[in-house]
Each structure stands twice: as C-alpha cells, then as structure tokens.
Design an enzyme around this catalytic site. Structure first.
Site, PDB file in Angstrom:
ATOM      1  N   ARG A  26       0.820  -1.216   0.000  1.00  0.00           N
ATOM      2  CA  ARG A  26       0.000   0.000   0.000  1.00  0.00           C
ATOM      3  C   ARG A  26       0.860   1.275   0.000  1.00  0.00           C
ATOM      4  O   ARG A  26       0.546   2.257   0.663  1.00  0.00           O
ATOM      5  CB  ARG A  26      -0.964   0.018   1.202  1.00  0.00           C
ATOM      6  N   GLU A  34      -4.984   2.474   6.970  1.00  0.00           N
ATOM      7  CA  GLU A  34      -4.712   2.354   5.530  1.00  0.00           C
ATOM      8  C   GLU A  34      -5.289   3.553   4.787  1.00  0.00           C
ATOM      9  O   GLU A  34      -4.771   3.953   3.754  1.00  0.00           O
ATOM     10  CB  GLU A  34      -5.300   1.046   4.998  1.00  0.00           C
ATOM     11  N   SER A  86     -11.063  -0.233   3.254  1.00  0.00           N
ATOM     12  CA  SER A  86     -10.402  -0.913   4.364  1.00  0.00           C
ATOM     13  C   SER A  86      -9.692   0.117   5.231  1.00  0.00           C
ATOM     14  O   SER A  86      -8.831   0.853   4.761  1.00  0.00           O
ATOM     15  CB  SER A  86      -9.403  -1.936   3.829  1.00  0.00           C
TER      16      SER A  86
END
Length: 234
Positions: free
Chosen positions: A108, A228, A158
């Site tokens: 990520r 995130e 998320s």
C-alpha cells in the site's frame, strides 16, 4: 475511495483528473492507461480482450492514479506486479517517466505517497488468457467481496493496514469491537477491518472510533494498528 476528509474541509484547490484514455496493444499485451480510468471499467475491457493479470482490481473502487499511488491490491495481486512504468508531473511542471523498480513499491505504498507529483498515466504488462477463465476469476472475486465486505454501506474502504505478523481485522474482532459505534461511525459487523457510516457519521466520529479501536487492540494484544485510509483536511 481510501480517503477521509476532515469536517472543516481542505484549504486549497482540489482537482479531479478526468484523463481516461486506454490504448491496448494486443500483440505485446502492453496497456497504456491514463490516471482517470476507473478500475472496474478497465477490468471488464481487459477481460473481453483476453488479457489476464488485472482481475484482482475489478472490484476495487476508484481510478488508476489513486490505485498506483497506494499500490492497490486484493486477492493476492497488486498494481506493482503488472506496472512497467509510470508517467507523472513534478512540482516544477516537468513530465517524467520512471520504471517499476524506481517507484519504491511496497505494501500500500509508492514513491507518490511522499511526493507532490501528479500521476498522468501508466503502462501495464499483461498476458493472454481465455476470456471465460478471466471472467470466472473476476466473478469469484466479486462474490467473495459481496460475502465478506460491507459494500452495501458507505465507507472509505479498508480502514486498517495489515500488520507484519497479524491480521488487523482478526484482532479487532477478537477484541469484541464488531458493531461498536461512536456517533454515526461503526466497526462493520461484516468485516471488522472496515469502519462504515450508518447514516450520519462525521469525520470526527470516524477518527474517534479509529482511536478507540487502536487503543483497545493495543491494550488487549500489544499490537499497534496503522490506518490504511488517507486522512486529509482540517
């Protein structure tokens, strides 16, 4: 998607990039895609062309530019696995292109998370496959997402990153936080890694709930959760 704007908004200019051209070279299986292309639309187009490698992204909301910046991924695939190069604008207005290995991809993350560079386009390297096999895989991913994730409720995606040696959603669930609410923000009852808006959540509700979840998980398991989602604004 993947973004939470604080309640007092952004002091500055917000620009929506609508560059949405797609060029597919079926001989080399190279796809040139601009930053505003929606991932779901591209996945369907590539499936019909019999190009595999992008199935994982079919259910990810958002556009190519944001997906590259965060190295979006799902079901074992990530953008870094198929990107050949990315073209972008620097703060000085220069247009540059860098190869995959120069983009600092990790979980990520990419170099664009720490720069103010604006992604313009990317070249993807895919492979040939049977369109029906690709479609089957995409349908399986879609069924799994509907079954496991709260896609019927608004969220920023998320909320928590996967830990190096733990799964965040599992710890949140084991801490008994599924369904826990602050204001209009709630830890999803379907997937504890998501914080959803039950109807009237403010950004502060979401941030307060994130803080509570982090503190509770650390207290119970000694593990530090990281978000995130990107949090911007005032």
């Amino acid at each position: 998607s993947n973004l939470l704007v604080k309640d007092n908004g952004i002091r500055g200019i917000t620009m929506q990039m609508d560059l949405d051209e797609i060029n597919i070279d079926e001989t080399s299986q190279i796809v040139d895609v601009q930053n505003g292309v929606k991932l779901a639309m591209l996945a369907i187009m590539l499936q019909k062309k019999g190009l595999t490698g992008f199935e994982f992204a079919g259910g990810i909301p958002g556009t190519m530019g944001g997906a590259i910046r965060m190295n979006a991924g799902a079901y074992g695939g990530e953008l870094k696995d198929i990107i050949e190069e990315v073209t972008f604008i620097t703060r000085k207005g220069e247009i540059k292109t860098l190869k995959n290995e120069e983009l600092d991809f990790s979980y990520r993350y990419s170099r664009f998370c720490k720069t103010d560079e604006i992604i313009l386009s990317a070249k993807l390297k895919l492979e040939k496959a049977d369109p029906e096999d690709i479609k089957k895989k995409m349908n399986e991913n879609s069924d799994h997402r509907r079954e496991k994730q709260p896609i019927d409720m608004p969220s920023a995606g998320s909320t928590f990153r996967r830990g190096e040696d733990f799964i965040s959603a599992k710890l949140i669930d084991e801490a008994g936080l599924k369904g826990y609410s602050i204001g209009g923000a709630q830890v999803s009852e379907k997937h504890a890694g998501f914080i959803v808006n039950t109807g009237n959540a403010t950004a502060k509700d979401v941030l307060d709930l994130i803080k509570y979840v982090k503190e509770t998980v650390y207290e119970k398991f000694g593990k530090e959760l990281e978000t995130e989602i990107e949090i911007i604004g005032e």
